[in-house]
Design a protein around this motif. Structure first.
Motif, mmCIF file in Angstrom:
data_model
loop_
_atom_site.group_PDB
_atom_site.id
_atom_site.type_symbol
_atom_site.label_atom_id
_atom_site.label_comp_id
_atom_site.label_asym_id
_atom_site.label_seq_id
_atom_site.Cartn_x
_atom_site.Cartn_y
_atom_site.Cartn_z
ATOM 1 N N GLU A 6 -33.976 -51.643 2.361
ATOM 2 C CA GLU A 6 -35.536 -51.868 3.840
ATOM 3 C C GLU A 6 -36.313 -52.445 3.027
ATOM 4 O O GLU A 6 -36.975 -53.708 3.706
ATOM 5 N N TYR A 7 -36.994 -52.093 2.531
ATOM 6 C CA TYR A 7 -38.780 -52.596 1.909
ATOM 7 C C TYR A 7 -38.213 -53.529 1.224
ATOM 8 O O TYR A 7 -39.405 -54.257 0.894
ATOM 9 N N MET A 8 -37.137 -54.073 0.557
ATOM 10 C CA MET A 8 -37.149 -55.100 -0.322
ATOM 11 C C MET A 8 -36.633 -56.539 0.524
ATOM 12 O O MET A 8 -36.647 -57.542 -0.319
ATOM 13 N N ARG A 9 -36.476 -56.858 1.683
ATOM 14 C CA ARG A 9 -36.693 -57.617 2.775
ATOM 15 C C ARG A 9 -37.716 -58.409 2.297
ATOM 16 O O ARG A 9 -37.536 -59.330 2.399
ATOM 17 N N MET A 24 -43.039 -49.942 -6.296
ATOM 18 C CA MET A 24 -42.645 -49.842 -4.431
ATOM 19 C C MET A 24 -42.320 -48.675 -3.971
ATOM 20 O O MET A 24 -42.707 -48.767 -2.618
ATOM 21 N N ASP A 25 -41.138 -47.791 -4.886
ATOM 22 C CA ASP A 25 -40.960 -47.120 -4.405
ATOM 23 C C ASP A 25 -41.796 -46.030 -3.614
ATOM 24 O O ASP A 25 -42.468 -45.636 -3.219
ATOM 25 N N ARG A 26 -42.796 -45.123 -4.973
ATOM 26 C CA ARG A 26 -43.978 -45.030 -4.695
ATOM 27 C C ARG A 26 -45.216 -45.109 -4.250
ATOM 28 O O ARG A 26 -45.244 -44.522 -3.199
ATOM 29 N N ILE A 27 -45.511 -46.076 -4.210
ATOM 30 C CA ILE A 27 -46.259 -46.567 -3.284
ATOM 31 C C ILE A 27 -45.925 -46.755 -2.028
ATOM 32 O O ILE A 27 -46.465 -45.920 -1.123
ATOM 33 N N TYR A 28 -44.914 -46.680 -1.569
ATOM 34 C CA TYR A 28 -44.582 -46.761 -0.063
ATOM 35 C C TYR A 28 -44.491 -45.164 0.202
ATOM 36 O O TYR A 28 -44.753 -44.560 1.341
ATOM 37 N N ASN A 29 -43.631 -44.291 -0.145
ATOM 38 C CA ASN A 29 -43.781 -42.817 -0.119
ATOM 39 C C ASN A 29 -45.469 -42.597 -0.395
ATOM 40 O O ASN A 29 -45.677 -41.339 0.619
ATOM 41 N N GLY A 30 -45.627 -43.025 -0.600
ATOM 42 C CA GLY A 30 -46.694 -42.528 -0.531
ATOM 43 C C GLY A 30 -48.359 -42.641 0.529
ATOM 44 O O GLY A 30 -48.894 -41.912 1.757
ATOM 45 N N LEU A 31 -47.782 -43.644 1.007
ATOM 46 C CA LEU A 31 -47.717 -44.150 2.584
ATOM 47 C C LEU A 31 -47.148 -43.429 2.924
ATOM 48 O O LEU A 31 -48.276 -43.700 4.580
ATOM 49 N N SER A 32 -45.894 -43.948 3.322
ATOM 50 C CA SER A 32 -45.402 -42.770 4.547
ATOM 51 C C SER A 32 -46.654 -40.974 4.529
ATOM 52 O O SER A 32 -46.545 -40.469 5.476
ATOM 53 N N ARG A 33 -47.185 -40.794 3.443
ATOM 54 C CA ARG A 33 -47.611 -39.221 4.025
ATOM 55 C C ARG A 33 -49.097 -40.154 3.512
ATOM 56 O O ARG A 33 -50.229 -38.843 3.716
ATOM 57 N N VAL A 53 -45.605 -55.629 -0.796
ATOM 58 C CA VAL A 53 -43.989 -56.056 -0.643
ATOM 59 C C VAL A 53 -43.682 -53.932 0.393
ATOM 60 O O VAL A 53 -43.650 -53.562 1.511
ATOM 61 N N PRO A 54 -43.696 -52.482 0.157
ATOM 62 C CA PRO A 54 -43.940 -51.354 0.465
ATOM 63 C C PRO A 54 -44.455 -51.244 1.273
ATOM 64 O O PRO A 54 -44.567 -50.229 2.927
ATOM 65 N N ALA A 55 -46.280 -51.549 1.555
ATOM 66 C CA ALA A 55 -47.500 -52.201 2.517
ATOM 67 C C ALA A 55 -46.524 -52.720 3.872
ATOM 68 O O ALA A 55 -47.112 -52.115 5.275
#
Length: 726
Positions: A6-9, A24-33, A53-55
């Motif tokens: 999904e975020y790779m779009r 990207m995966d770690r940054i997305y997970n961090g933002l989710s928290r 991308v994750p942001a």
């Protein structure tokens, strides 16, 4: 939670670099928290997309806006390119924002623009009232003609109101208005916004579009920022507290609905310090005193008394600092004079207390501030009404605000009072400036990081992370660090045991001879262009003069009056050239030398900045603020050594920007060598580099450097002809 697919779009290329997907995966997970992220990635390894991308994905899911910011012009252009690539794959609404001054079509300052904008809005508002009243009276007239007595009576009242509004409108039209903004307010701007969001437009694109149509592009951008996915902007939109408040209002977002990304984040410390620093020139005080003498307000005497005392104190302070002949040597650039005292307040404050006589400077400053606010309102009203052609600034208000801050806050931890002098180019007179210099930037950044939803700080040089967190006020961020992911066989880092270029040794002929020989070898045995960084421009000039007659390469020198961009283009267009510059100049970071633009980069010495009173004040403030955080001298470590090594690492990152590139990085100073750790103790800087970078440093004797470089470039089959002979 989003899946990778999904975020790779938002990822616009076929495949990410190694570790880019993990980041990207770690940054997305961090933002989710809701956590801040500190992300160090080597130059050329795709940090921008790893963060963006994750942001964008998280913001899209949670209805937030991403703001990505930098203070480096080339990075701003890179952001636009990346955003356009993302937009081609996954449509997004993006705005690239720049300050009002560079986008104004009528060339007025901020305050004048505000008045013009308000006046213009009032004109348009009154014109709308006139149209509505005219329509109302026409309707009532028709009814009255049909015999409706109540309509006739109502029309009479409407006609009276219409006459009053028309008179008001006539007065407003005589005042100062902005035709460009008028066209914004009265036209249909849908075409502009369709054009704006059809692609990622630069501020220059917007300016040109608006200029052709006599619109105000800056105000159109402001009005079009609400609810966008992405904003690209400069640091000051976030680091200046006043601008930030307005900026979030234009976004139509509360701070907790904003995700911020700071690129080149090793620069945040210095820029935040600049935004927190306050100044007052002697000329402003002079103007304030003239302003007060012209006022017949009863508060003007109090204001004049207290500001005149500060003026006398400022002059006394810098005049007393001059020794014989020094006054005549003052130049056209600001030069600091020392006013600090270890056991009491600074000399300017003490002189002010000595000069001041009266009922109390606090109460008189309060009177000056109140009068200044009233005068400022009068000036705005005069400009608004067309009684003045420019929007006059209230000098009393500026001066009184500063003096109050200087006296009240000058003794606080992290605040460093400064006096500077310069010579006026026109009059040849020397005059002074008072300054309250902010040593600890977390006073600016901590509030920002706490009020936005989350922040990603990214750079090639952020470690050690604990020091960054202390200095900027970050609470328990996620930390990521990725070194160069490109093939290790494509690079070499040589730490060369030339004599340590201590300030006391720089004039030593033997030291200069060894360094000059090593530089000649580095240039001669580079298969292409060589970048050379020095602690200062004077050192760059010294070694240019020593080697220029002995090298075959074309020599370029970075100096005042030459465009850095033009110099870079000429250098990179060459295929056997050497560029001499300062590590503290504009070419040491944020500027890419891709492919064969430069093959070797050399850093000469440990390029500590000039250690003046300001830097010593920062050291002292850090010593006091972070005494329990370091086993060493925390002031020196936090304020000097770590920032210097970050700059050195930035310079080394100018070469090898992709997996296919190859090159050599050379550190010319024995303080970089492994042997220095045990032999030179605290003077060694090797341990300040991250572990994986230390592991790649190969110690080389000065006379062996040419052989090491020859072997490397020969293995890469890099020579276009026969290689040089040692």
């Amino acid at each position: 939670m989003s899946t990778t697919s999904e975020y790779m779009r938002f990822f616009p290329y076929a495949d990410p670099y190694d570790n880019q997907r993990e980041a990207m995966d770690r940054i997305y997970n961090g933002l989710s928290r809701g956590q801040d992220v500190v992300f160090e990635g080597a130059c050329g390894t795709g940090k921008t997309l790893s963060s963006l991308v994750p942001a964008l994905e998280y913001a899209r899911e949670e209805d937030k806006t991403v703001v990505i910011t930098t203070n480096v012009h080339q990075q701003m252009r890179q952001f636009v390119r990346e955003a356009r690539a993302v937009n081609d794959q996954e449509p997004l609404r993006a705005v690239v924002f720049r300050g009002k001054g560079s986008m104004c079509h009528v060339d007025v300052d901020y305050q004048e623009c505000q008045v013009l904008r308000d006046n213009t809005y009032e004109v348009v508002d009154s014109e709308r009232d006139v149209r509505e009243l005219e329509q109302r009276q026409a309707e009532l007239l028709e009814r009255a003609q049909e015999g409706d007595d109540e309509a006739a009576e109502a029309r009479s009242a409407v006609m009276d109101e219409l006459e009053a509004v028309e008179e008001e409108l006539e007065d407003l039209q005589d005042a100062n208005v902005c035709e460009h903004y008028y066209n914004n307010l009265t036209g249909d701007n849908e075409e502009f916004y369709q054009w704006l969001y059809d692609d990622v437009r630069t501020p220059d694109d917007v300016y040109d579009y608006a200029e052709q149509r006599q619109l105000c592009g800056y105000e159109l951008l402001k009005d079009g920022m609400e609810g966008v996915d992405l904003v690209v902007c400069n640091y000051h939109h976030l680091l200046d507290p006043t601008i930030r408040e307005q900026f979030f209002r234009w976004l139509g977002r509360d701070p907790e609905d904003v995700v911020t990304i700071f690129d080149e984040a090793h620069n945040v410390e210095g820029v935040a310090r600049e935004h927190a620093t306050r100044t007052l020139t002697e000329n402003t005080v002079d103007s304030a005193l003239d302003e007060l003498q012209e006022s017949d307000d009863h508060r003007s005497d109090a204001g004049f008394n207290v500001l005149a005392a500060f003026q006398r104190a400022l002059r006394t302070t810098y005049e007393d600092s001059f020794s014989f002949g020094e006054r005549e040597q003052v130049g056209e650039n600001w030069e600091d004079v020392s006013i600090a005292n270890e056991d009491r307040r600074d000399d300017l404050t003490l002189n002010f207390l000595q000069e001041y006589t009266g009922p109390g400077f606090d109460s008189e400053l309060d009177d000056a501030l109140a009068l200044g606010r009233d005068l400022d309102e009068e000036y705005e009203e005069a400009y608004r009404n067309g009684d003045a052609t420019t929007r006059k600034e209230c000098q009393t208000l500026q001066a009184a605000r500063f003096v109050k801050s200087f006296v009240d806050e000058g003794g606080e931890l992290g605040q460093y009072p400064v006096v500077s002098v310069r010579r006026d180019e026109g009059t040849d007179e020397v005059y002074g400036r008072a300054e309250l210099y902010t040593c600890i930037p977390r006073e600016v950044t901590e509030e920002l990081f706490s009020e936005v939803y989350a922040t990603v700080l990214m750079s090639a040089t952020l470690r050690p992370f604990d020091v960054l967190g202390d200095v900027l006020g970050l609470e328990d961020p996620i930390t990521l660090a990725y070194g160069l992911q490109f093939p290790e066989e494509n690079r070499r880092t040589f730490s060369v045991g030339t004599p340590a270029l201590f300030a006391s040794e720089r004039s030593d002929p033997e030291t200069q001879a060894v360094i000059a020989d090593a530089l000649r070898d580095a240039v001669e045995f580079t298969a292409g262009n060589t970048l050379v960084f020095f602690p200062s421009y004077s050192e760059a000039e010294r070694y240019r003069d020593r080697v220029e007659s002995d090298i075959d390469a074309t020599l370029y020198f970075d100096e005042a009056g030459i465009s850095a961009d033009d110099l870079r283009q000429s250098f990179t267009a060459d295929d056997d050239a050497v560029l001499f510059t300062s590590l503290w100049g504009t070419l040491a970071e944020g500027v890419s030398f891709d492919g064969d633009d430069a093959r070797t980069v050399v850093v000469v010495g440990v390029p500590y900045p000039h250690l003046d009173d300001r830097s010593k004040a920062v050291q002292d403030a850090y010593d006091r603020a972070f005494a329990d955080r370091s086993a060493h001298d925390s002031g020196w470590e936090y304020a000097v050594e770590i920032p210097t090594i970050r700059k050195t690492r930035q310079a080394l990152g100018r070469v090898i920007r992709s997996p296919e590139e190859f090159g050599v990085r050379v550190l010319l100073d024995e303080r970089y060598t492994a042997a220095s750790v045990s032999e030179m103790g605290k003077y060694s800087v090797r341990e300040t580099f991250p572990p994986e970078e230390r592991e790649e440093m190969v110690d080389v004797a000065p006379e062996k450097l040419k052989f090491a470089m020859l072997n490397f470039y020969t293995d890469r089959d890099a020579w276009t002809g026969d290689p040089p002979t040692p």
